[in-house]
Design an enzyme around this catalytic site. Structure first.
Site, PDB file in Angstrom:
ATOM      1  N   HIS A   3       0.867  -1.172   0.000  1.00 56.35           N
ATOM      2  CA  HIS A   3       0.000   0.000   0.000  1.00 56.35           C
ATOM      3  C   HIS A   3       0.914   1.235   0.000  1.00 56.35           C
ATOM      4  O   HIS A   3       1.841   1.321   0.826  1.00 56.35           O
ATOM      5  CB  HIS A   3      -0.854   0.046   1.265  1.00 56.35           C
ATOM      6  CG  HIS A   3      -2.037  -0.876   1.238  1.00 56.35           C
ATOM      7  ND1 HIS A   3      -1.926  -2.217   0.979  1.00 56.35           N
ATOM      8  CD2 HIS A   3      -3.362  -0.632   1.460  1.00 56.35           C
ATOM      9  CE1 HIS A   3      -3.138  -2.760   1.035  1.00 56.35           C
ATOM     10  NE2 HIS A   3      -4.026  -1.824   1.323  1.00 56.35           N
TER      11      HIS A   3
ATOM     12  N   GLU B  90      -2.001   6.058  -0.527  1.00 54.56           N
ATOM     13  CA  GLU B  90      -3.451   6.047  -0.226  1.00 54.56           C
ATOM     14  C   GLU B  90      -3.740   7.390   0.452  1.00 54.56           C
ATOM     15  O   GLU B  90      -4.435   8.233  -0.095  1.00 54.56           O
ATOM     16  CB  GLU B  90      -3.801   4.866   0.692  1.00 54.56           C
ATOM     17  CG  GLU B  90      -5.281   4.802   1.080  1.00 54.56           C
ATOM     18  CD  GLU B  90      -5.611   3.653   2.044  1.00 54.56           C
ATOM     19  OE1 GLU B  90      -4.672   3.066   2.631  1.00 54.56           O
ATOM     20  OE2 GLU B  90      -6.815   3.369   2.216  1.00 54.56           O
TER      21      GLU B  90
HETATM   22  N1  ADE Z   1      -6.057  -2.637   5.915  1.00 57.65           N
HETATM   23  C1  ADE Z   1      -7.312  -2.899   5.512  1.00 57.65           C
HETATM   24  N2  ADE Z   1      -7.719  -1.951   4.666  1.00 57.65           N
HETATM   25  C2  ADE Z   1      -6.701  -1.070   4.527  1.00 57.65           C
HETATM   26  C3  ADE Z   1      -6.505   0.116   3.782  1.00 57.65           C
HETATM   27  N3  ADE Z   1      -7.458   0.625   2.995  1.00 57.65           N
HETATM   28  N4  ADE Z   1      -5.338   0.766   3.903  1.00 57.65           N
HETATM   29  C4  ADE Z   1      -4.389   0.280   4.700  1.00 57.65           C
HETATM   30  N5  ADE Z   1      -4.518  -0.829   5.408  1.00 57.65           N
HETATM   31  C5  ADE Z   1      -5.668  -1.506   5.328  1.00 57.65           C
HETATM   32 ZN    ZN Z   2      -6.104  -2.028   1.171  1.00 53.14          ZN
END
Ligand code: ADE
Ligand code: ZN
Length: 345
Positions: free
Chosen positions: A204, A207
């Site tokens: 990730h 975000e």
């Molecule tokens: N764990 C579950 N959903 C998540 C997200 N959107 N961003 C980071 N960690 C997560």
């Molecule tokens: Zn995620």
């Protein structure tokens, strides 16, 4: 494929029926309130909500952290191998209904092992559901082990050690949980070891966090895909690189709105990504918490943005190309997609 002019209803039907891959789904995020309550009762776990409605009413998030607090509380009802199977099987039934033919599921072992649940109970329950999904539903399903980035490097290393005897059961590692303040660099050595074990790597990044986290996920962790990555458009040099190297982004539109990354779907940058030539895909992230599974993400996003049949085809194509399926599996999945589009258009 030419950009045919379809009515909104025709476009929605096209998108709904398309075979597609889902590459960004946290299996713990598919736990519906009804299943949380059923498992709490089965396992004698108490949860701080009076009813399913009470729990659902708490799903009003202001940012990623406000969601994670509730998400980890929800996962506390999972104790036994059968619980992990039941959770994943419920997801696969929904995935089948949405014409998902390939799925790569994230799971967060530390959320469970830190509560005393055996690593083997987690992975064996999930793997059994994956095998059954293949046999009974025709869904090719794989697991990706995510490290929680709010925990330290030592905990991630210990998790990788626990995972070693189970190497054949999952295909890669990822990085999730609270992003800001926990840059990818923190896990450079863990990812290097995981890659040495032959595991694929994703993370990730971007975000809520800055484009710099996407650069370091690529350069330090050497990931093959970026999960979310919606902040990448703030950095033209990064966009150039994502396009030139065809680095996929697993975008989750409903999640981004529920966690206030964008004020609404009309403000989402998915269309700009596709127009820039980024290999974007659509995914559900935590569907039980964010208002819908994969088709719901497609339908609502296509209703809100100026996306057309050509974009739908590109997104489905991208989903298979970006997957960790073998070249042969990819060829077969893409062939099915082409056959569907020829019939549908
Ligand atoms: N764990 C579950 N959903 C998540 C997200 N959107 N961003 C980071 N960690 C997560
Ligand atoms: Zn995620």
């Amino acid at each position: 494929m030419t950009a045919l002019k379809l009515s909104p209803e025709q476009l929605a039907a096209l998108v709904r029926g398309m075979p597609k891959a889902e590459l960004h789904i946290h299996i713990e995020g598919s736990l519906e309130p009804e299943l949380i309550f059923a498992l709490a009762q089965r396992n004698g776990v108490s949860i701080p909500y009076a009813s399913v409605e009470d729990l659902r009413a708490a799903y009003a998030f202001t940012n990623l952290q406000s969601f994670l607090d509730i998400y980890y509380a929800g996962a506390s009802v999972l104790l036994k191998e059968q619980d992990f199977f039941d959770m994943a099987w419920a997801y696969f039934l929904r995935a089948r209904a949405d014409n998902v033919t390939h799925a790569e599921l994230f799971f967060d072992p530390q959320t469970h092992t830190d509560r005393g649940v055996a690593f083997s109970a987690v992975i064996d329950g999930l793997r059994r559901a994956c095998d059954q999904a293949k046999a009974e539903l025709g869904i090719q399903a794989e697991l990706i082990l995510c490290f929680l980035r709010h925990l330290d490097e030592a905990s991630a290393f210990a998790t990788l050690e626990e995972a070693r005897p189970h190497l054949g059961k999952f295909i890669g590692v990822g990085l999730d949980s609270s992003e800001v303040g926990h840059p990818p660099e923190k896990f450079a050595r863990v990812f290097a070891d995981a890659r040495k074990l032959g595991l694929r790597a994703v993370a990730h990044a971007g975000e809520e966090g800055p484009p710099a986290y996407i650069w370091s996920a690529l350069d330090v962790l050497k990931v093959e895909r970026i999960d979310h990555g919606v902040q990448s458009l703030k950095d033209p040099e990064l966009v150039k690189r994502l396009v030139a190297q065809r680095i996929p982004l697993t975008v989750c539109p409903l999640s981004n709105v529920k966690l206030c990354v964008f004020p609404d779907l009309k403000a989402h940058n998915l269309k700009q990504m596709l127009d820039a030539g980024i290999v974007a895909t659509v995914n559900s992230d935590d569907p039980a918490y964010f208002g819908g599974y994969l088709n719901q993400n497609f339908i609502e996003t296509f209703a809100a943005l100026p996306l057309n049949a050509h974009d739908a085809h590109t997104l489905a194509q991208n989903s298979f190309e970006a997957s960790f399926a073998s070249p042969d599996q990819k060829r077969r999945q893409l062939h099915k997609l082409e056959a569907y589009c020829e019939r549908a258009l």
